[in-house]
Design an enzyme around this catalytic site. Sequence first.
Site, PDB file in Angstrom:
ATOM      1  N   HIS A 118       1.499   8.903  -0.849  1.00 44.14           N
ATOM      2  CA  HIS A 118       2.138   9.480   0.324  1.00 44.14           C
ATOM      3  C   HIS A 118       3.498  10.049  -0.026  1.00 44.14           C
ATOM      4  O   HIS A 118       4.357  10.220   0.838  1.00 44.14           O
ATOM      5  CB  HIS A 118       2.247   8.442   1.442  1.00 44.14           C
ATOM      6  CG  HIS A 118       0.990   7.653   1.633  1.00 44.14           C
ATOM      7  ND1 HIS A 118       0.814   6.400   1.110  1.00 44.14           N
ATOM      8  CD2 HIS A 118      -0.177   7.966   2.232  1.00 44.14           C
ATOM      9  CE1 HIS A 118      -0.402   5.964   1.391  1.00 44.14           C
ATOM     10  NE2 HIS A 118      -1.025   6.890   2.062  1.00 44.14           N
TER      11      HIS A 118
HETATM   12  S1  FES Z   1       3.795   6.433  -0.982  1.00 48.14           S
HETATM   13 FE1  FES Z   1       2.282   5.345   0.168  1.00 48.14          FE
HETATM   14  S2  FES Z   1       1.564   3.974  -1.331  1.00 48.14           S
HETATM   15 FE2  FES Z   1       3.113   5.016  -2.403  1.00 48.14          FE
END
Ligand code: FES
Lengths: 418, 178
Positions: free
Chosen positions: B143
């Site tokens: 993410h």
């Molecule tokens: S940014 Fe969501 S798990 Fe690493």
Amino acid sequence: MSFQTNNPVIKWVEYRLPIFSFLHHSLVEYPTPRNFNIWYQFGSIAGIILVVQIVTGIVLAMHYTPHVDYAFDSVEHIMRDVNYGWLIRYMHANGASMFFIAVYIHIFRGLYYGSYKAPRELLWMIGLVILLLMMATAFMGYVLPWGQMSFWGATVITNLFSAVPLVGEQIVTWLWGGFSVDNATLNRFYSLHYLLPFVLVGLVVLHLWALHHHGSNNPLGIDAKAPGDKIPFHPYYTVKDLLGFALFGLFFAVFLFYLPNALGHPDNYIPADPLVTPAHIVPEWYFLPFYAILRSVPDKLGGVVLMFGSIFILFLLPWLDTSRVRSAKFRPIYKQFFWIFVIATLALGWAGSQPAEGMALIIARVGTIYYFVHFLVIMPLLGWFERPKPLPKSIAESVLGGGGQAAGAPASPARGKA
Amino acid sequence: MSAMTPESNHGEDGVKRRDFLYISTAAFGGAGVVAAAWPFVHQMNPSADVLALSSTEVDLSGIEVGQSLTVVWRGKPVFIRHRTPEEIEEARADDAADLPDPQTDAERVIKPEWLVVVGVCTHLGCVPLGQAGDFGGWFCPCHGSHYDTSARIRIGPAPENLIVPPYEFTADTQILIG
Ligand code: FES
């Protein structure tokens, strides 16, 4: 048309356990509104798929090994070596998707025709518990092949609980039975994945019990009272449901035989590697709208709360919807918002399948806001401001001609005056 | 008949003797159920053999400056990085930067040239990629969290820095994690 028989064996049983009259009552003479349309097909379809999932699942369990060293290979063994193993596994894997397709249509039908309104609130809520359990079961089942998506999906989803304040870490360790997703996790997921479908069967029985107590809602949303409003379940709806099974079975077969992996992820054919995360983790399609809601919030706890909230809010829907008219057929404004809501959920689903950036992130945020506004603002207000169309006097009258107009003066029981 | 039952046997405040029996029975039974449930809850926690694997010894002598090693500790990856002088300098310079989870570089290392962190993104548990991202440290592709050369979170949804596991130097180039 109550239950009668001359068969001495049936009589003997019936006297001691009135099961035949019970079945006759619920499957043969059960009075059903005469005006069901195609959207009323999907409850029984979902039921039959649950049976398919249980039967195929029991067979798969005979060949599968729930251990981190053997799970992936045992699935390949099913696919390549077990007689018809490929067929049974593809039935089970695609059956999960079919189950969600049927249940989602079933839920949207309930939203459109106001099937959650009094006196069917509990029926609706039991249905939502079924949905939640289905989700848990599907998630754990997806972990069992122990491919890359299995492993990392399990890691990301169980980590959602680490957002719980104070005890988050302990909860996650407890769920895992270790300090990462590992053999203990795989074993317990297998145990629960085998158990939960039978719990689902129990909930389906409760769902049907509540359904049969007040009888089904219908596309007009009015209570069936007049003499011609209802027809016996058999043969009318048994035949209709069989036609539905046949058509849905064809749809299922297209995926099963021609596109068996279209709804899955190629990454799951790579054995799980705890040290390498795939570049783009995506859940199964049926979780995408919820995943989009999760990622639309820049805060970890906030995202988790909104994601779970998006389902829990449905439990409140019978009270958030203040309109006294059930069916959207007679609610000109709600009908439009309903379709906006459908589009919003589909857009969320698309956004959930994309990396969370740029356009997809904007769409996810707009969709998330609309999702909650729909339930928390629009539904309560519409009951007051919307002027429903006149309701027909009875189902029979509406079906056999005369239509809604025959009701004459606006029979609207709505509270709104605008 | 009813006049003879113990139910009619109540005091001036309207409390029946039976009420006391009901409540104490329910309380006793409830405590028993809770006590009996605990083993069934606790069995889900890590078992003794899983707990026994909770330390890992690593020999650092083969890791050149600028190289990293990933070892497994408690089933999780641990990144051991032999940092270059530039990385150390950058990490120290950023002590004053705007950090979501403020920590100085000195607090995160025992010897500045060795950075030891659990390679699990503090967002939802993915394994970040090394020497990537906007800050020359780690980047989580799941993410989009960026970590710096001290593995501190700089931008992205992760709430915390990569965790420094408990470890000690058992020799000059040997550590014991856990
Ligand atoms: S940014 Fe969501 S798990 Fe690493």
